[in-house]
Design a protein around this motif. Structure first.
Motif, PDB file in Angstrom:
ATOM      1  N   LEU A   1      -3.512   2.063  -5.907  1.00 17.66           N
ATOM      2  CA  LEU A   1      -3.711   1.044  -6.931  1.00 17.66           C
ATOM      3  C   LEU A   1      -4.997   0.280  -6.648  1.00 17.66           C
ATOM      4  N   ILE A   2      -5.921   0.308  -7.614  1.00 17.09           N
ATOM      5  CA  ILE A   2      -7.218  -0.343  -7.454  1.00 17.09           C
ATOM      6  C   ILE A   2      -7.210  -1.744  -8.039  1.00 17.09           C
ATOM      7  N   ALA A   3      -6.610  -1.897  -9.216  1.00 14.46           N
ATOM      8  CA  ALA A   3      -6.592  -3.201  -9.887  1.00 14.46           C
ATOM      9  C   ALA A   3      -5.397  -3.271 -10.824  1.00 14.46           C
ATOM     10  N   LEU A   4      -4.986  -4.513 -11.138  1.00 15.18           N
ATOM     11  CA  LEU A   4      -3.819  -4.730 -11.990  1.00 15.18           C
ATOM     12  C   LEU A   4      -4.075  -5.883 -12.947  1.00 15.18           C
ATOM     13  N   GLN A   5      -3.746  -5.679 -14.221  1.00 17.46           N
ATOM     14  CA  GLN A   5      -3.785  -6.734 -15.237  1.00 17.46           C
ATOM     15  C   GLN A   5      -2.351  -6.998 -15.679  1.00 17.46           C
ATOM     16  N   GLU A   6      -1.989  -8.273 -15.833  1.00 13.12           N
ATOM     17  CA  GLU A   6      -0.626  -8.612 -16.237  1.00 13.12           C
ATOM     18  C   GLU A   6      -0.637  -9.811 -17.178  1.00 13.12           C
ATOM     19  N   ARG A   7       0.150  -9.708 -18.264  1.00 11.57           N
ATOM     20  CA  ARG A   7       0.287 -10.811 -19.216  1.00 11.57           C
ATOM     21  C   ARG A   7       1.694 -10.813 -19.793  1.00 11.57           C
ATOM     22  N   LYS A   8       2.061 -11.924 -20.394  1.00 16.42           N
ATOM     23  CA  LYS A   8       3.355 -12.034 -21.059  1.00 16.42           C
ATOM     24  C   LYS A   8       3.340 -11.226 -22.353  1.00 16.42           C
ATOM     25  N   SER A   9       4.488 -10.635 -22.678  1.00 19.88           N
ATOM     26  CA  SER A   9       4.570  -9.852 -23.911  1.00 19.88           C
ATOM     27  C   SER A   9       5.526 -10.448 -24.929  1.00 19.88           C
ATOM     28  N   GLY A  10       6.453 -11.291 -24.501  1.00 20.37           N
ATOM     29  CA  GLY A  10       7.501 -11.762 -25.388  1.00 20.37           C
ATOM     30  C   GLY A  10       7.030 -12.556 -26.590  1.00 20.37           C
ATOM     31  N   GLU A  11       5.845 -13.182 -26.501  1.00 17.01           N
ATOM     32  CA  GLU A  11       5.383 -14.038 -27.588  1.00 17.01           C
ATOM     33  C   GLU A  11       4.804 -13.251 -28.762  1.00 17.01           C
ATOM     34  N   PHE A  12       4.552 -11.968 -28.591  1.00 13.82           N
ATOM     35  CA  PHE A  12       3.941 -11.171 -29.652  1.00 13.82           C
ATOM     36  C   PHE A  12       5.042 -10.512 -30.479  1.00 13.82           C
ATOM     37  N   LEU A  13       4.986 -10.741 -31.790  1.00 18.44           N
ATOM     38  CA  LEU A  13       6.111 -10.395 -32.645  1.00 18.44           C
ATOM     39  C   LEU A  13       6.069  -8.978 -33.197  1.00 18.44           C
ATOM     40  N   THR A  14       4.882  -8.432 -33.439  1.00 24.23           N
ATOM     41  CA  THR A  14       4.804  -7.123 -34.072  1.00 24.23           C
ATOM     42  C   THR A  14       4.224  -6.082 -33.119  1.00 24.23           C
ATOM     43  N   ALA A  15       4.494  -4.818 -33.452  1.00 14.28           N
ATOM     44  CA  ALA A  15       3.962  -3.723 -32.646  1.00 14.28           C
ATOM     45  C   ALA A  15       2.437  -3.715 -32.671  1.00 14.28           C
ATOM     46  N   GLU A  16       1.852  -4.004 -33.831  1.00 15.84           N
ATOM     47  CA  GLU A  16       0.396  -3.988 -33.949  1.00 15.84           C
ATOM     48  C   GLU A  16      -0.241  -5.094 -33.109  1.00 15.84           C
ATOM     49  N   GLN A  17       0.374  -6.270 -33.096  1.00 16.13           N
ATOM     50  CA  GLN A  17      -0.143  -7.363 -32.266  1.00 16.13           C
ATOM     51  C   GLN A  17      -0.074  -6.995 -30.787  1.00 16.13           C
ATOM     52  N   LEU A  18       1.011  -6.336 -30.425  1.00 14.34           N
ATOM     53  CA  LEU A  18       1.182  -5.912 -29.043  1.00 14.34           C
ATOM     54  C   LEU A  18       0.117  -4.891 -28.658  1.00 14.34           C
ATOM     55  N   MET A  19      -0.179  -3.965 -29.567  1.00 18.11           N
ATOM     56  CA  MET A  19      -1.198  -2.951 -29.307  1.00 18.11           C
ATOM     57  C   MET A  19      -2.579  -3.582 -29.146  1.00 18.11           C
ATOM     58  N   GLU A  20      -2.872  -4.580 -29.962  1.00 19.51           N
ATOM     59  CA  GLU A  20      -4.157  -5.276 -29.852  1.00 19.51           C
ATOM     60  C   GLU A  20      -4.286  -5.967 -28.498  1.00 19.51           C
ATOM     61  N   GLN A  21      -3.186  -6.567 -28.056  1.00 22.01           N
ATOM     62  CA  GLN A  21      -3.195  -7.248 -26.761  1.00 22.01           C
ATOM     63  C   GLN A  21      -3.410  -6.253 -25.622  1.00 22.01           C
ATOM     64  N   ILE A  22      -2.760  -5.107 -25.710  1.00 17.26           N
ATOM     65  CA  ILE A  22      -2.902  -4.080 -24.676  1.00 17.26           C
ATOM     66  C   ILE A  22      -4.336  -3.564 -24.628  1.00 17.26           C
ATOM     67  N   ASN A  23      -4.928  -3.334 -25.791  1.00 20.71           N
ATOM     68  CA  ASN A  23      -6.309  -2.851 -25.837  1.00 20.71           C
ATOM     69  C   ASN A  23      -7.273  -3.877 -25.249  1.00 20.71           C
ATOM     70  N   GLU A  24      -7.003  -5.156 -25.514  1.00 21.53           N
ATOM     71  CA  GLU A  24      -7.831  -6.222 -24.951  1.00 21.53           C
ATOM     72  C   GLU A  24      -7.709  -6.251 -23.426  1.00 21.53           C
ATOM     73  N   MET A  25      -6.482  -6.102 -22.930  1.00 23.03           N
ATOM     74  CA  MET A  25      -6.262  -6.071 -21.482  1.00 23.03           C
ATOM     75  C   MET A  25      -6.985  -4.893 -20.845  1.00 23.03           C
ATOM     76  N   LEU A  26      -6.905  -3.740 -21.509  1.00 16.15           N
ATOM     77  CA  LEU A  26      -7.554  -2.535 -20.995  1.00 16.15           C
ATOM     78  C   LEU A  26      -9.067  -2.719 -20.924  1.00 16.15           C
ATOM     79  N   SER A  27      -9.642  -3.268 -21.983  1.00 19.09           N
ATOM     80  CA  SER A  27     -11.090  -3.493 -22.011  1.00 19.09           C
ATOM     81  C   SER A  27     -11.521  -4.451 -20.910  1.00 19.09           C
ATOM     82  N   THR A  28     -10.731  -5.516 -20.706  1.00 17.94           N
ATOM     83  CA  THR A  28     -11.036  -6.487 -19.652  1.00 17.94           C
ATOM     84  C   THR A  28     -10.980  -5.838 -18.277  1.00 17.94           C
ATOM     85  N   LEU A  29      -9.948  -5.033 -18.058  1.00 17.54           N
ATOM     86  CA  LEU A  29      -9.779  -4.366 -16.769  1.00 17.54           C
ATOM     87  C   LEU A  29     -10.954  -3.438 -16.466  1.00 17.54           C
TER      88      LEU A  29
END
Length: 229
Positions: free
Chosen positions: A25-53
């Motif tokens: 394991l080189i690096a880890l990104q972690e955020r809360k997921s419960g506040e996002f209501l839709t699948a599309e919002q969740l996907m956007e958050q994941i893509n943002e996390m991936l880009s940041t990482l």
């Protein structure tokens, strides 16, 4: 240098890990997921996390060979579709295709507890054993089964949904539609419900006082933290 990614989409948290070819394991990104209501919002958050990482690690998406994505619930592994999740807003959602279009990274999608069991059998506490059962405790309860060193998924990939085995007839209603499932008695969600019930029935208790001091915020740890005072 080639890399791999592991994504855990949980009922409460999102985690993305960057791994080397030797599974370090080189690096880890972690955020809360419960506040996002839709699948599309969740996907956007994941893509943002991936880009940041990748930006922080100065790595191009072209260097990523593949990504494993684990989700709670029922998954069609062959089609890369999340059939249903009790704790997230995915229903017949083509996550593999959506995520590949979004990121360009090849995706292997599966049940999170199945992936955890497979990882433990290859790299963790299960090494050297041909048969094992893994129980995952979090927002819900999951399970993974290894038989003869192979992942056992059963009919419709649902053989190891241990959290939705009924352990109490006519018990507490579960998000899956049944009553008395293991998950409603042994998960973090269950602990939160039982803590709130205890406070309601015993408003003068030390637990109720502690929860009040915390602003009324209840988590799976609240009862244990109050007991330590």
């Amino acid at each position: 240098m080639p890399y791999y990614l592991g994504l855990d989409i949980g009922g409460s948290n999102l985690k993305i890990g960057l791994l080397s070819e030797d599974n370090s394991l080189i690096a880890l990104q972690e955020r809360k997921s419960g506040e996002f209501l839709t699948a599309e919002q969740l996907m956007e958050q994941i893509n943002e996390m991936l880009s940041t990482l990748l930006t922080e690690q100065k790595i191009s998406k072209d260097d990523i060979l593949a990504m494993g994505v684990g989700v709670p619930g029922y998954v069609d592994n062959d089609k890369g579709v999340i059939l249903n999740t009790n704790n997230l807003s995915f229903y017949n959602y083509p996550l593999r295709d959506k995520f590949t279009q979004l990121t360009g990274v090849p995706i292997l999608l599966g049940n999170d507890a199945n992936f955890a069991a497979l990882a433990e059998s290859k790299l963790g506490a299960g090494r050297g054993y041909k048969n094992l059962v893994m129980l995952t405790l979090g927002t819900g309860v999951g399970g993974g089964i290894i038989i003869d060193s192979k992942l056992y998924t059963g009919f419709n990939n649902s053989a190891s949904e241990l959290g939705h085995h009924v352990i109490r007839l006519n018990g507490v209603p579960c998000a899956c539609g049944r009553q008395g499932c293991f998950e409603v008695y042994a998960s973090a969600t269950a602990l939160i419900r039982m803590t709130r019930e205890a406070i309601l029935h015993n408003p003068a208790s030390g637990l109720a006082q502690y929860a009040k001091e915390q602003g009324g915020k209840i988590s799976g740890r609240t009862a244990f933290q109050a007991a330590e005072l």
